[in-house]
Scaffold this motif. Sequence first.
Motif, PDB file in Angstrom:
ATOM      1  N   ARG A 117       0.779  -1.044   0.063  1.00  0.00           N
ATOM      2  CA  ARG A 117      -0.070  -0.058  -0.097  1.00  0.00           C
ATOM      3  C   ARG A 117       1.009   1.093  -0.055  1.00  0.00           C
ATOM      4  NH1 ARG A 117      -4.045   0.361   4.626  1.00  0.00           N
ATOM      5  NH2 ARG A 117      -2.182  -0.071   5.704  1.00  0.00           N
ATOM      6  N   ILE A 118       0.706   2.219  -1.185  1.00  0.00           N
ATOM      7  CA  ILE A 118       1.432   3.258  -1.161  1.00  0.00           C
ATOM      8  C   ILE A 118       0.488   4.530  -0.915  1.00  0.00           C
ATOM      9  CG2 ILE A 118       2.982   4.550  -2.530  1.00  0.00           C
ATOM     10  CD1 ILE A 118       3.444   2.027  -4.270  1.00  0.00           C
ATOM     11  N   SER A 126       0.546  13.203  -6.884  1.00  0.00           N
ATOM     12  CA  SER A 126      -0.655  12.538  -7.317  1.00  0.00           C
ATOM     13  C   SER A 126      -0.577  11.153  -7.350  1.00  0.00           C
ATOM     14  CB  SER A 126      -0.925  13.530  -8.528  1.00  0.00           C
ATOM     15  OG  SER A 126      -1.902  12.443  -9.476  1.00  0.00           O
ATOM     16  N   SER A 127      -1.634  10.728  -6.783  1.00  0.00           N
ATOM     17  CA  SER A 127      -1.979   9.242  -6.809  1.00  0.00           C
ATOM     18  C   SER A 127      -1.965   8.536  -8.258  1.00  0.00           C
ATOM     19  CB  SER A 127      -3.104   8.903  -5.937  1.00  0.00           C
ATOM     20  OG  SER A 127      -3.088   9.068  -4.733  1.00  0.00           O
ATOM     21  N   ARG A 128      -2.675   9.334  -9.041  1.00  0.00           N
ATOM     22  CA  ARG A 128      -2.928   8.876 -10.410  1.00  0.00           C
ATOM     23  C   ARG A 128      -1.529   8.882 -11.105  1.00  0.00           C
ATOM     24  NH1 ARG A 128      -7.487  10.889 -13.759  1.00  0.00           N
ATOM     25  NH2 ARG A 128      -6.795  12.996 -13.267  1.00  0.00           N
ATOM     26  N   TYR A 129      -0.875  10.166 -10.928  1.00  0.00           N
ATOM     27  CA  TYR A 129       0.477  10.046 -11.779  1.00  0.00           C
ATOM     28  C   TYR A 129       1.366   8.934 -11.187  1.00  0.00           C
ATOM     29  CZ  TYR A 129       4.967  11.930 -12.980  1.00  0.00           C
ATOM     30  OH  TYR A 129       6.323  12.070 -13.586  1.00  0.00           O
ATOM     31  N   LEU A 130       1.279   8.554  -9.804  1.00  0.00           N
ATOM     32  CA  LEU A 130       2.239   7.762  -9.461  1.00  0.00           C
ATOM     33  C   LEU A 130       1.792   6.307 -10.016  1.00  0.00           C
ATOM     34  CD1 LEU A 130       4.493   6.554  -7.655  1.00  0.00           C
ATOM     35  CD2 LEU A 130       2.722   6.455  -5.733  1.00  0.00           C
ATOM     36  N   ALA A 131       0.659   5.952  -9.937  1.00  0.00           N
ATOM     37  CA  ALA A 131       0.133   4.686 -10.511  1.00  0.00           C
ATOM     38  C   ALA A 131       0.759   4.470 -12.007  1.00  0.00           C
ATOM     39  CB  ALA A 131      -1.412   4.532 -10.419  1.00  0.00           C
ATOM     40  N   ASN A 132       0.479   5.540 -12.777  1.00  0.00           N
ATOM     41  CA  ASN A 132       0.814   5.540 -14.254  1.00  0.00           C
ATOM     42  C   ASN A 132       2.367   5.449 -14.484  1.00  0.00           C
ATOM     43  OD1 ASN A 132      -1.287   5.926 -16.279  1.00  0.00           O
ATOM     44  ND2 ASN A 132      -1.970   7.607 -14.826  1.00  0.00           N
ATOM     45  N   TYR A 163      12.682   3.369  -4.921  1.00  0.00           N
ATOM     46  CA  TYR A 163      12.227   3.818  -6.299  1.00  0.00           C
ATOM     47  C   TYR A 163      12.489   5.237  -6.751  1.00  0.00           C
ATOM     48  CZ  TYR A 163      10.186  -0.834  -8.060  1.00  0.00           C
ATOM     49  OH  TYR A 163       9.701  -2.182  -8.105  1.00  0.00           O
ATOM     50  N   ARG A 164      12.876   5.516  -7.916  1.00  0.00           N
ATOM     51  CA  ARG A 164      13.269   6.942  -8.177  1.00  0.00           C
ATOM     52  C   ARG A 164      11.913   7.133  -9.232  1.00  0.00           C
ATOM     53  NH1 ARG A 164      19.024   5.729 -11.091  1.00  0.00           N
ATOM     54  NH2 ARG A 164      17.544   4.520 -12.181  1.00  0.00           N
ATOM     55  N   VAL A 165      11.592   8.440  -9.011  1.00  0.00           N
ATOM     56  CA  VAL A 165      10.213   8.895  -9.589  1.00  0.00           C
ATOM     57  C   VAL A 165      10.693  10.147 -10.370  1.00  0.00           C
ATOM     58  CG1 VAL A 165       7.779   9.527  -9.530  1.00  0.00           C
ATOM     59  CG2 VAL A 165       8.913   7.843  -7.885  1.00  0.00           C
ATOM     60  N   PRO A 166      10.459  10.282 -11.638  1.00  0.00           N
ATOM     61  CA  PRO A 166      10.770  11.744 -12.176  1.00  0.00           C
ATOM     62  C   PRO A 166       9.579  12.522 -11.985  1.00  0.00           C
ATOM     63  CG  PRO A 166      10.315  10.092 -13.868  1.00  0.00           C
ATOM     64  CD  PRO A 166      10.582   9.422 -12.750  1.00  0.00           C
ATOM     65  N   LEU A 167       9.555  13.662 -11.314  1.00  0.00           N
ATOM     66  CA  LEU A 167       8.457  14.269 -10.760  1.00  0.00           C
ATOM     67  C   LEU A 167       8.266  15.908 -11.225  1.00  0.00           C
ATOM     68  CD1 LEU A 167       6.209  13.503  -8.648  1.00  0.00           C
ATOM     69  CD2 LEU A 167       7.623  14.454  -7.086  1.00  0.00           C
ATOM     70  N   PRO A 168       7.325  16.156 -11.933  1.00  0.00           N
ATOM     71  CA  PRO A 168       6.964  17.668 -12.091  1.00  0.00           C
ATOM     72  C   PRO A 168       6.380  18.318 -10.583  1.00  0.00           C
ATOM     73  CG  PRO A 168       5.610  16.306 -13.413  1.00  0.00           C
ATOM     74  CD  PRO A 168       6.233  15.260 -12.489  1.00  0.00           C
ATOM     75  N   LYS A 169       7.220  19.542 -10.572  1.00  0.00           N
ATOM     76  CA  LYS A 169       6.993  19.938  -9.302  1.00  0.00           C
ATOM     77  C   LYS A 169       5.632  20.520  -8.799  1.00  0.00           C
ATOM     78  CE  LYS A 169      11.664  22.242  -8.678  1.00  0.00           C
ATOM     79  NZ  LYS A 169      12.333  23.384  -8.407  1.00  0.00           N
ATOM     80  N   VAL A 176      -2.540  16.744 -14.900  1.00  0.00           N
ATOM     81  CA  VAL A 176      -2.873  16.787 -16.455  1.00  0.00           C
ATOM     82  C   VAL A 176      -2.295  15.509 -17.174  1.00  0.00           C
ATOM     83  CG1 VAL A 176      -2.469  18.077 -18.661  1.00  0.00           C
ATOM     84  CG2 VAL A 176      -3.160  19.296 -16.392  1.00  0.00           C
ATOM     85  N   ILE A 177      -0.988  15.058 -16.775  1.00  0.00           N
ATOM     86  CA  ILE A 177      -0.387  14.122 -17.387  1.00  0.00           C
ATOM     87  C   ILE A 177      -1.232  12.730 -16.969  1.00  0.00           C
ATOM     88  CG2 ILE A 177       1.550  12.543 -17.402  1.00  0.00           C
ATOM     89  CD1 ILE A 177       3.426  15.012 -16.701  1.00  0.00           C
ATOM     90  N   ALA A 178      -1.584  12.693 -15.757  1.00  0.00           N
ATOM     91  CA  ALA A 178      -2.519  11.564 -15.637  1.00  0.00           C
ATOM     92  C   ALA A 178      -3.842  11.612 -16.278  1.00  0.00           C
ATOM     93  CB  ALA A 178      -2.747  11.516 -14.064  1.00  0.00           C
ATOM     94  N   GLY A 179      -4.353  12.536 -16.260  1.00  0.00           N
ATOM     95  CA  GLY A 179      -5.698  12.717 -16.899  1.00  0.00           C
ATOM     96  C   GLY A 179      -5.451  12.197 -18.504  1.00  0.00           C
ATOM     97  N   ALA A 180      -4.558  12.886 -19.546  1.00  0.00           N
ATOM     98  CA  ALA A 180      -4.085  12.498 -20.732  1.00  0.00           C
ATOM     99  C   ALA A 180      -4.291  10.742 -20.531  1.00  0.00           C
ATOM    100  CB  ALA A 180      -3.048  13.136 -21.229  1.00  0.00           C
ATOM    101  N   LEU A 181      -3.507  10.336 -19.936  1.00  0.00           N
ATOM    102  CA  LEU A 181      -3.159   8.760 -19.807  1.00  0.00           C
ATOM    103  C   LEU A 181      -4.642   8.113 -19.629  1.00  0.00           C
ATOM    104  CD1 LEU A 181       0.413   8.561 -18.395  1.00  0.00           C
ATOM    105  CD2 LEU A 181      -0.168   8.354 -20.631  1.00  0.00           C
TER     106      LEU A 181
END
Length: 415
Positions: A117-118, A126-132, A163-169, A176-181
Amino acid sequence: MEVMACYKQTEMGVIPEDWNIAILGNISVISRLAGAEYTSLWVESNNGEIIALRGFNIGKGKLIERDLVTISNALSLKLKRSRLCSDDVIYPCVGSIGNAVVIEEDNKYHIQQNIARITPNQSILSSRYLANYLMSFLGQKEVARFNASSSQPSVLVGSLRQYRVPLPKSKIEQEVIAGALSDADALIESLENLIEKKRQIKQGAMQELLTGKKRLAGFSGEWEVKRLLDSCQLITKGTTPTSLGKDFTESGINFIKVESLNKIGEIIEDMVAYIDEETHELLKRSQLRENDLLISIAGALGRAGIVDKSILPANTNQALAIARFRDKSELFNEYVYYFIGFDLITKHIAGISAQGAQANLSLEQVGDFPIFAPKIDEQKAIVGILKDMDFELTKLESKLLKARQVKQGMMQELL
């Protein structure tokens, strides 16, 4: 390599200048149950209020509602450590690594010990960004860095925290990224649902058209059970080149095996082997001709396909029977192809196949296949309808493949 303006080089590759590489454990709380004591208390019941999730219930961005276990609310309160909240991201640590799902409701689900569980810090991640991200190519590369098992894919929670995550500030940019995906996922899901619906429609059409329950306009007369052999000039099979002291080659004459046919009888090009012309001549009995019907008689019994001239010259081995129809046959080869894929013949095959080390059929048993059929003109009309349905399915499956490729490209670019 020169980096474009507004981008920078990092240990994970080139990312936008205003992004950072974050460590997942620093921007989220990650936990996993120890031992199996929680799972052992789950009670399979149709009356439970709470759904208890296992690893195979976690798909790519959505829950797979298969073999669900439900528990009572009272037991859920007792097992509160494994109870999920809205915006939690769940991630299998064993088996289906690379799948992830965002939980959208409080207190509706529990997890077993093989699921992490994360809980992201919502002010940063954002949870949705992380999942994607976890499901992306970059996320899979992180899995490869920490895979704890060579026999079965697995990852430890301690590794997951690294884990390393490339992250928009900006969290807005993450959303927006998560929404597009998510929009791409919605298109994929709608195509998957439409394809499944069309397959069910086709199955219903086969049920009616291949049993005579529904007659086509302009046709009448009694249907008969016809023996396959009576409409064929020959039913034969091939042999393996190595049994003649011959090897397969890197290129040359196509050599079709059972695994070369998919479930609907299409040739899978990557699964075709090759032999040279000399071997092809030695295996004269099993040289294929256009419109031959291929039927698998070892392993995956009853798989069928029609030989198209585009794959010729070609040959095959002893695991595929070749049915070559007479010019004035009472059975149309493509009708027989569809009939073999239908429930009636599938049950017949199950009843006669020899169950030894490997299930198999003899050529005599193939020749005795009972084919329930009308006159040849009606057979061809039925085939026309089913082929139109297949063509529509093929177009939809092509769209689905393209949509998945577009989504993969989007993930590569956006993340």
